[in-house]
Enzyme design. Structure first.
Site, short mmCIF file in Angstrom:
data_model
loop_
_atom_site.label_atom_id
_atom_site.label_comp_id
_atom_site.label_asym_id
_atom_site.label_seq_id
_atom_site.Cartn_x
_atom_site.Cartn_y
_atom_site.Cartn_z
CB SER A 69 -0.90 0.04 1.34
OG SER A 69 -0.91 1.37 1.30
CE1 TYR B 62 -3.85 -2.66 5.69
CE2 TYR B 62 -2.67 -0.11 4.61
CZ TYR B 62 -3.76 -1.39 4.13
OH TYR B 62 -3.83 -1.20 3.12
N1 LIG Z 1 -8.50 -0.99 -1.28
C1 LIG Z 1 -7.51 0.37 -0.94
O1 LIG Z 1 -7.71 1.15 -0.82
C2 LIG Z 1 -6.46 -0.47 -0.40
C3 LIG Z 1 -5.34 0.36 -0.83
C4 LIG Z 1 -4.32 0.17 -0.78
C5 LIG Z 1 -3.93 -1.16 -0.04
N2 LIG Z 1 -4.81 -2.22 -0.20
C6 LIG Z 1 -4.62 -4.03 0.15
O2 LIG Z 1 -4.71 -3.92 -1.44
C7 LIG Z 1 -5.82 -5.65 -0.82
C8 LIG Z 1 -6.87 -6.13 -0.84
O3 LIG Z 1 -7.80 -5.31 -0.67
P1 LIG Z 1 -9.05 -5.20 -0.93
O4 LIG Z 1 -8.83 -3.52 -1.16
O5 LIG Z 1 -8.97 -5.67 -2.06
O6 LIG Z 1 -9.85 -5.37 0.00
P2 LIG Z 1 -11.53 -6.34 -0.10
O7 LIG Z 1 -12.33 -6.14 -0.70
O8 LIG Z 1 -11.55 -6.73 1.85
O9 LIG Z 1 -10.23 -7.68 -0.05
C9 LIG Z 1 -9.72 -8.32 1.13
C10 LIG Z 1 -9.87 -9.92 0.57
O10 LIG Z 1 -8.51 -10.66 1.65
C11 LIG Z 1 -9.08 -11.52 2.23
N3 LIG Z 1 -8.74 -12.01 3.38
C12 LIG Z 1 -9.04 -11.23 4.41
N4 LIG Z 1 -8.56 -12.02 5.48
C13 LIG Z 1 -8.67 -13.04 5.14
C14 LIG Z 1 -7.28 -13.41 5.96
N5 LIG Z 1 -7.90 -14.09 7.16
N6 LIG Z 1 -7.48 -15.26 4.80
C15 LIG Z 1 -7.59 -15.75 3.53
N7 LIG Z 1 -8.41 -14.44 2.88
C16 LIG Z 1 -8.66 -13.16 3.52
C17 LIG Z 1 -10.62 -11.63 1.73
O11 LIG Z 1 -11.82 -13.03 1.11
P3 LIG Z 1 -12.71 -12.98 2.86
O12 LIG Z 1 -13.15 -12.32 3.88
O13 LIG Z 1 -13.18 -14.21 1.76
O14 LIG Z 1 -11.41 -14.49 3.28
C18 LIG Z 1 -11.27 -10.24 0.60
O15 LIG Z 1 -10.69 -11.50 -0.59
C19 LIG Z 1 -5.20 -5.79 0.56
O16 LIG Z 1 -3.86 -6.47 1.26
C20 LIG Z 1 -5.31 -4.63 0.69
O17 LIG Z 1 -3.87 -4.00 2.11
C21 LIG Z 1 -6.12 -1.82 -0.96
#
Ligand SMILES: NC(=O)c1ccc[n+]([C@@H]2O[C@H](COP(=O)([O-])OP(=O)(O)OC[C@H]3O[C@@H](n4cnc5c(N)ncnc54)[C@H](OP(=O)(O)O)[C@@H]3O)[C@@H](O)[C@H]2O)c1
Length: 262
Positions: free
Chosen positions: A140, A153
């Site tokens: 991130s 985080y």
């Molecule tokens: N959205 C943003 O603005 C942003 C910015 C920077 C970085 N990121 C990074 O991008 C990545 C994806 O995030 P996103 O924004 O796409 O959010 P999201 O839609 O909430 O996706 C998170 C994913 O992680 C899975 N997950 C969470 N806990 C888990 C566990 N214990 N075991 C296996 N899977 C798990 C969830 O699936 P289940 O609940 O089905 O397990 C879901 O598929 C993250 O690493 C986040 O830090 C996001």
């Protein structure tokens, strides 16, 4: 971009950036293994990605260290190896440090750091044996500078940079590539599952995210960077990208900006 028949294992593929990556890789011809905890959501993404035999699901919790060796072996057997491992599963935080329980920091580290670290180490021997492999780590911009209300985080994402930069230095000469991805605000549901200081879910869509970059645009930038074997991809809108450069060249200015009341 051609990922024809590349064998790609994506964690966190049940929603958000992981789902968008799955769709983009599918369109580029890849064979996919999709992992996350919610099997019904994985099945939904699987059918959007053409279903079997090209897209398979492997439900798992990345914090379940006991199950990991079995899950890794299953993943390796599905297509006979992994070419690209996308470590994307993650959760975030919405709380001031002084109001955050120790258990919240530990949970963030389990999901965001120990999960990817353990999976990378589990898959590494097979990549070394095939003399090639690419680890794509979804960090991130909060892994480049400490963001208020996200002390835990940010710490997990900084930890990923340290670990994977060291791994790259050790194994690049053996055919292992590492790409660190630093998204800015991306339009996903991540703030719904964000942890508050007492460990309860934030359960709100934050307006920065609601107005963030679409997940499919983020995925497009990530695939382009992977195809070019980039060491780092900053997939962010202008303002967040500017903050990353401020941190590098004018850290005092950034510290002053971040220190304003939130
Ligand atoms: N959205 C943003 O603005 C942003 C910015 C920077 C970085 N990121 C990074 O991008 C990545 C994806 O995030 P996103 O924004 O796409 O959010 P999201 O839609 O909430 O996706 C998170 C994913 O992680 C899975 N997950 C969470 N806990 C888990 C566990 N214990 N075991 C296996 N899977 C798990 C969830 O699936 P289940 O609940 O089905 O397990 C879901 O598929 C993250 O690493 C986040 O830090 C996001």
């Amino acid at each position: 971009m051609d990922f024809q028949d590349r064998r790609i294992w994506i964690t966190g593929a049940s929603s958000g950036i992981g789902e968008a990556l799955a769709l983009a890789f599918h369109r580029a011809g890849a064979k996919l293994i999709l992992s996350a905890r919610r099997e019904d959501e994985l099945k939904r993404v699987q059918s959007a990605c053409g279903g079997e035999p090209g897209t398979l699901i492997l439900p798992m919790d990345v914090t379940d260290a006991e199950e990991l060796p079995k899950k890794t072996q299953l993943a390796l057997n599905l297509f006979g190896g992994i070419d690209i491992l996308v470590l994307n599963a993650g959760i975030t935080q919405r709380s001031r440090t002084r109001e955050t329980d120790e258990s919240v920091y530990r949970r963030l580290m389990e999901v965001n750091f120990f999960g990817p670290e353990a999976m990378a180490r589990a898959v590494l021997p097979s990549m070394l044996a095939q003399k090639s492999g690419h680890m794509v780590v979804i960090s991130s911009v909060a892994g480049k500078f400490g963001v208020p209300m996200r002390s835990g985080y940010s710490a997990t994402k900084f930890a990923l940079h340290g670990f994977f930069e060291a791994l790259r230095a050790e194994e690049e000469r053996n055919g292992i590539h590492v790409t660190m991805v630093c998204p800015g605000y991306i339009r996903t549901d991540i703030s719904l599952s964000a942890l508050r200081g007492d460990g309860r879910k934030h359960a709100k869509m934050d307006s920065e995210l609601a107005h963030g970059m679409p997940a499919d645009e983020c995925a497009r930038q990530i695939l382009k960077g992977i195809a070019g074997k980039k060491k780092e991809i900053v997939a962010a809108a202008g303002r967040e990208k500017a903050l990353v450069y401020l941190k590098r060249f004018f850290p005092t200015v950034l510290a002053r900006m971040l220190g304003r009341p939130v």
